[in-house]
Design a protein around this motif. Structure first.
Motif, PDB file in Angstrom:
ATOM      1  N   ALA A  66      29.027   1.401   7.541  1.00  0.00           N
ATOM      2  CA  ALA A  66      29.699   1.299   6.247  1.00  0.00           C
ATOM      3  C   ALA A  66      28.764   0.713   5.191  1.00  0.00           C
ATOM      4  O   ALA A  66      28.760   1.164   4.031  1.00  0.00           O
ATOM      5  CB  ALA A  66      30.959   0.438   6.369  1.00  0.00           C
ATOM      6  N   ASN A  71      35.659   0.059   2.125  1.00  0.00           N
ATOM      7  CA  ASN A  71      35.557   0.189   3.581  1.00  0.00           C
ATOM      8  C   ASN A  71      34.654  -0.894   4.159  1.00  0.00           C
ATOM      9  O   ASN A  71      34.943  -1.486   5.208  1.00  0.00           O
ATOM     10  CB  ASN A  71      35.025   1.572   3.920  1.00  0.00           C
ATOM     11  N   GLU A  72      33.529  -1.179   3.488  1.00  0.00           N
ATOM     12  CA  GLU A  72      32.617  -2.202   3.981  1.00  0.00           C
ATOM     13  C   GLU A  72      33.275  -3.584   3.962  1.00  0.00           C
ATOM     14  O   GLU A  72      33.144  -4.360   4.918  1.00  0.00           O
ATOM     15  CB  GLU A  72      31.351  -2.225   3.114  1.00  0.00           C
ATOM     16  N   GLN A  73      34.036  -3.897   2.922  1.00  0.00           N
ATOM     17  CA  GLN A  73      34.688  -5.196   2.844  1.00  0.00           C
ATOM     18  C   GLN A  73      35.730  -5.350   3.930  1.00  0.00           C
ATOM     19  O   GLN A  73      35.883  -6.422   4.538  1.00  0.00           O
ATOM     20  CB  GLN A  73      35.314  -5.371   1.461  1.00  0.00           C
ATOM     21  N   ASN A  87      33.302   7.919  -4.496  1.00  0.00           N
ATOM     22  CA  ASN A  87      32.697   7.632  -3.191  1.00  0.00           C
ATOM     23  C   ASN A  87      32.165   6.207  -3.115  1.00  0.00           C
ATOM     24  O   ASN A  87      32.271   5.550  -2.068  1.00  0.00           O
ATOM     25  CB  ASN A  87      31.550   8.610  -2.925  1.00  0.00           C
ATOM     26  N   TYR A  88      31.584   5.739  -4.174  1.00  0.00           N
ATOM     27  CA  TYR A  88      31.067   4.368  -4.190  1.00  0.00           C
ATOM     28  C   TYR A  88      32.190   3.354  -4.035  1.00  0.00           C
ATOM     29  O   TYR A  88      32.080   2.383  -3.287  1.00  0.00           O
ATOM     30  CB  TYR A  88      30.284   4.126  -5.482  1.00  0.00           C
ATOM     31  N   GLN A  89      33.319   3.584  -4.718  1.00  0.00           N
ATOM     32  CA  GLN A  89      34.437   2.653  -4.627  1.00  0.00           C
ATOM     33  C   GLN A  89      35.033   2.649  -3.234  1.00  0.00           C
ATOM     34  O   GLN A  89      35.346   1.600  -2.664  1.00  0.00           O
ATOM     35  CB  GLN A  89      35.491   3.032  -5.677  1.00  0.00           C
ATOM     36  N   GLN A 101      26.422   3.432   4.192  1.00  0.00           N
ATOM     37  CA  GLN A 101      27.073   4.416   3.317  1.00  0.00           C
ATOM     38  C   GLN A 101      27.309   3.828   1.927  1.00  0.00           C
ATOM     39  O   GLN A 101      27.155   4.508   0.913  1.00  0.00           O
ATOM     40  CB  GLN A 101      28.408   4.832   3.942  1.00  0.00           C
ATOM     41  N   ARG A 102      27.730   2.514   1.916  1.00  0.00           N
ATOM     42  CA  ARG A 102      27.938   1.871   0.616  1.00  0.00           C
ATOM     43  C   ARG A 102      26.633   1.781  -0.162  1.00  0.00           C
ATOM     44  O   ARG A 102      26.596   1.999  -1.377  1.00  0.00           O
ATOM     45  CB  ARG A 102      28.539   0.478   0.842  1.00  0.00           C
ATOM     46  N   ALA A 153      33.448   3.493  -0.393  1.00  0.00           N
ATOM     47  CA  ALA A 153      32.490   2.900   0.539  1.00  0.00           C
ATOM     48  C   ALA A 153      32.494   1.392   0.411  1.00  0.00           C
ATOM     49  O   ALA A 153      32.385   0.659   1.420  1.00  0.00           O
ATOM     50  CB  ALA A 153      31.088   3.447   0.262  1.00  0.00           C
ATOM     51  N   GLN A 154      32.633   0.861  -0.796  1.00  0.00           N
ATOM     52  CA  GLN A 154      32.660  -0.589  -0.992  1.00  0.00           C
ATOM     53  C   GLN A 154      33.892  -1.210  -0.364  1.00  0.00           C
ATOM     54  O   GLN A 154      33.822  -2.261   0.299  1.00  0.00           O
ATOM     55  CB  GLN A 154      32.599  -0.880  -2.497  1.00  0.00           C
ATOM     56  N   GLN A 185      26.064   3.392  -3.611  1.00  0.00           N
ATOM     57  CA  GLN A 185      25.693   2.525  -4.735  1.00  0.00           C
ATOM     58  C   GLN A 185      24.413   3.026  -5.392  1.00  0.00           C
ATOM     59  O   GLN A 185      24.282   2.969  -6.617  1.00  0.00           O
ATOM     60  CB  GLN A 185      25.516   1.098  -4.232  1.00  0.00           C
TER      61      GLN A 185
END
Length: 739
Positions: A277, A377-379, A370-372, A280-281, A374-375, A285
């Motif tokens: 994640a 999902n990582e959090q 996609n950036y939002q 991907q983020r 991925a962010q 980004q």
């Protein structure tokens, strides 16, 4: 006088590339043969000296014993497996050779055979050297030291004598292996055969004994160390097992491995997902940051972003736009701006551009979404990972500690079992200490000395002295850059040889200018007649009345040649001999004229008349040099001399002028300009070839007419060794025996 250098000198024409590659074997043989007695004398002296030295050398006997050293077997106590590699045999043998020649073995032999009293090794029984450098050094040290420091020569102690004997034995000892075998030969050189054989056998036996002793010492030392170490290992194993059991009971762990494995897998999977994640983020980004940087530049700059440009739809719309633009370009070359086809092409291009713009905006919006995602999902994954990490860290710490204690127990048990096994093997094989070396042949006293090889040394001395003598003879011949024969004159100067004059004896040397006049030496007189004939034949077409006789340097015999040539020509013509060498006149002295007799210098200065200066000797008239003037060159260059020479031509058929050497002064060059012919005298094996070439070059540059060259003072005996001249004299009946 200062004419430009001529490049067409006679000897310069003779150069050839073939001559530089030609080896004159005949000349080499003549150079060696001419000095054969010197070479033989050198060979005889060196061989005799070598024989005397060899005879005075003390004989040396060599005792040789042989032992076989097999490849090293497995040690009784060995903590690593042994490998039987053939490549290690050579290194092992080299090590054993070093042990055979070691100081320890040598000390054992010295003590066993009591070699400190042997005359060959005991420094107290050695003869004093011819030059005692060590004594001289000590004397110099004592000379510069104070009186308190001066203690004189102290007698050597027993320890110093023993040390010197051991070093001497080591220098006389050698061990070697023949071929690739395992047979080692031990040799010792001594002054007597019995001692040599005894020392070689002692070295072999003491080497084997030292190997056995070292193995026994190593075995005992290893056994003692293993017993003490085994006790320590038993205690360490018990302690490690107690620590492991105590930790399990304290933490209540029954199956820590199973529990910790499940938690660890879950945390690992979560961590892997979080890493994916994060990657991907980061990628989203990166694309988002590119879009943010390009937002102010319009949709066309956004289209140049790699993430947008790589989108398949963008590539498709760009292709349609490029195709529409190509149609516009094609229509613009064929139609005008208002032509329907041109209008249609532009409309299609605008439509393709609008579609591309809309698609670019959609792709950009997708990158932001996609950036939002991925962010977010990582959090989410990071929060889940942090939640599980705290739960499993405690189990991981316990598992690590437990495994550490378990490894300590396993390693102590394995080490204890290994030591126990080795100790039992040692106890079972304690009486099996053997060496892998044994004596094959003992040394026997040699019947003949091994050194010195007298015949070989004398033969080598003979061969070397012969080679040195030959090389020296050839070197002397090469360094002797002088004229030794008429062939040298003709090849180096390219001038005719008018004749040769033999070397007279010392008794005749004082009266050499009178030899032809008195006719005592028939060989010399015939040589002068030959020169006279050569000069006469050379001027058949144009008679040469004035002849200048000169040479390169003083001492070549030009004055003697001029005098004898004048007497020879006086038998056929009316001759006047003029001594123009006013710096070093010799004719007046040689013909016993009174001191102060007026001559050419007085005539040119006007202080005397010609009748007062010219003297008659035999069948010729002689004009001596007179009183030595301060300016001889100015007198010869004066019109008075030229006028006198013209007057003399009317009274004499031949005028021979004894000129100074051409390299000493320039008088000969001046005289050559007023002469009809120049005869150049070269002393055999005395004057260097370059010097003669330079002298003749100076004369030729001033247009001198050189009739030829006379080779003077030729040693007929020495020339006979070269095979030169002898045939001529024998043919005319004037050999040395008939002279």
């Amino acid at each position: 006088m200062n004419s430009p250098v001529r490049t067409d000198l006679p000897w310069q024409v003779q150069s050839s590339e073939d001559d530089s590659d030609y080896i004159d074997l005949k000349r080499i043989w003549r150079a060696i043969w001419s000095r054969k007695f010197s070479i033989l004398s050198l060979v005889a002296i060196i061989t005799l000296l070598a024989s005397l030295v060899v005879m005075s050398m003390a004989p040396t006997y060599k005792g040789t014993s042989s032992i076989i050293i097999e490849n090293k077997n497995s040690q009784v106590i060995n903590f690593q497996p042994t490998y039987d590699s053939s490549g290690q045999i050579s290194e092992y043998l080299q090590t054993q050779l070093g042990l055979i020649q070691s100081r320890g073995v040598a000390e054992r032999v010295v003590r066993e055979l009591n070699l400190t009293e042997h005359p060959d090794l005991d420094p107290r029984q050695q003869p004093a050297p011819l030059i005692n450098f060590s004594g001289m050094l000590k004397w110099a040290q004592n000379l510069f030291s104070s009186d308190d420091e001066f203690s004189g020569d102290k007698p050597a102690t027993e320890a110093e004598i023993f040390d010197q004997v051991v070093n001497a034995l080591m220098l006389r000892t050698s061990a070697y292996v023949e071929g690739k075998g395992q047979l080692v030969y031990i040799t010792v050189e001594m002054g007597d055969s019995l001692s040599a054989a005894a020392a070689a056998n002692a070295l072999a036996q003491n080497y084997i004994d030292s190997q056995l002793e070292s193995q026994m010492e190593m075995s005992m030392s290893s056994s003692n160390w293993m017993n003490s170490r085994l006790t320590e290992l038993r205690s360490e194993l018990q302690t490690s097992e107690d620590r492991l059991q105590a930790y399990r009971e304290a933490e209540g762990l029954v199956d820590v491995g199973g529990v910790s494995t499940i938690s660890a897998n879950e945390l690992s999977l979560t961590g892997d997902r979080m890493i994916d994640a994060a990657r991907q983020r980061a990628e989203a980004q990166s694309q988002y940051d590119q879009v943010r940087r390009m937002e102010g530049g319009g949709w066309e700059r956004l289209a140049s972003i790699p993430a947008v440009l790589g989108h398949p739809l963008i590539q498709q719309f760009k292709a349609e736009q490029a195709r529409a633009r190509a149609q516009v370009d094609e229509a613009s070359r064929r139609y005008g701006d208002r032509h329907p086809a041109m209008v249609a092409a532009r409309t299609e291009l605008n439509a393709a551009t609008a579609s591309l713009k809309a698609q670019v905006e959609q792709v950009v919006a997708g990158i932001e979404r996609n950036y939002q995602l991925a962010q977010a999902n990582e959090q989410s994954l990071r929060a889940s990972f942090n939640k599980n990490k705290d739960q499993i860290q405690d189990i991981s710490r316990k598992e690590f500690k437990l495994r550490e204690l378990q490894r300590d127990v396993d390693s102590n048990r394995q080490l204890y079992d290994t030591f126990m096994t080795r100790l039992r093997e040692t106890a079972a094989t304690a009486d099996m200490n053997t060496t892998n070396a044994r004596i094959v042949d003992k040394a026997i006293p040699p019947s003949k000395p091994s050194a010195p090889n007298k015949q070989l040394i004398i033969a080598v001395a003979f061969a070397l002295s012969l080679i040195i003598g030959v090389i020296a003879a050839l070197a002397l011949d090469v360094l002797n850059n002088t004229f030794k024969s008429t062939d040298d004159i003709e090849s180096k100067l390219n001038l005719p040889v008018l004749g040769i004059l033999p070397l007279v004896s010392r008794k005749q040397a004082k009266q050499v200018q009178h030899l032809f006049e008195k006719g005592e030496d028939k060989r010399f007189c015939e040589a002068v007649r030959t020169i006279r004939t050569s000069i006469t034949l050379a001027d058949m077409n144009s008679p040469k009345q004035v002849i200048v006789v000169t040479s390169s340097v003083p001492g070549e015999g030009k004055s003697s040649v001029a005098a004898n040539l004048a007497f020879a020509m006086g038998q056929l013509h009316k001759v006047l001999l003029i001594d123009a060498d006013m710096r070093r006149p010799t004719i007046a002295k040689n013909f016993d004229f009174p001191a102060g007799t007026p001559g050419l210098a007085n005539l040119m200065a006007g202080t005397a008349k010609a009748d007062d200066c010219i003297r008659t000797v035999g069948n010729i008239d002689i004009l001596p040099a007179g009183v030595v003037p301060p300016n001889p060159l100015e007198l010869l260059a004066s019109p008075r001399f030229a006028k006198f020479l013209e007057m003399a031509k009317g009274h004499y058929e031949r005028i021979i002028i004894d000129s100074p050497p051409s390299q000493a002064v320039s008088d000969s060059v001046l005289l050559s300009t007023v002469a009809d012919s120049v005869v150049f005298v070269v002393k055999s094996e005395a004057t260097s070839i370059p010097l003669v070439q330079r002298s003749i070059g100076q004369l030729l540059q001033n247009n001198a007419s050189i009739t030829g060259v006379i080779l003077n003072q030729v040693d007929i005996k020495k020339a006979a060794k070269y095979g030169k001249y002898v045939g001529y004299y024998d043919h005319h009946g004037y050999s040395e025996a008939k002279a």
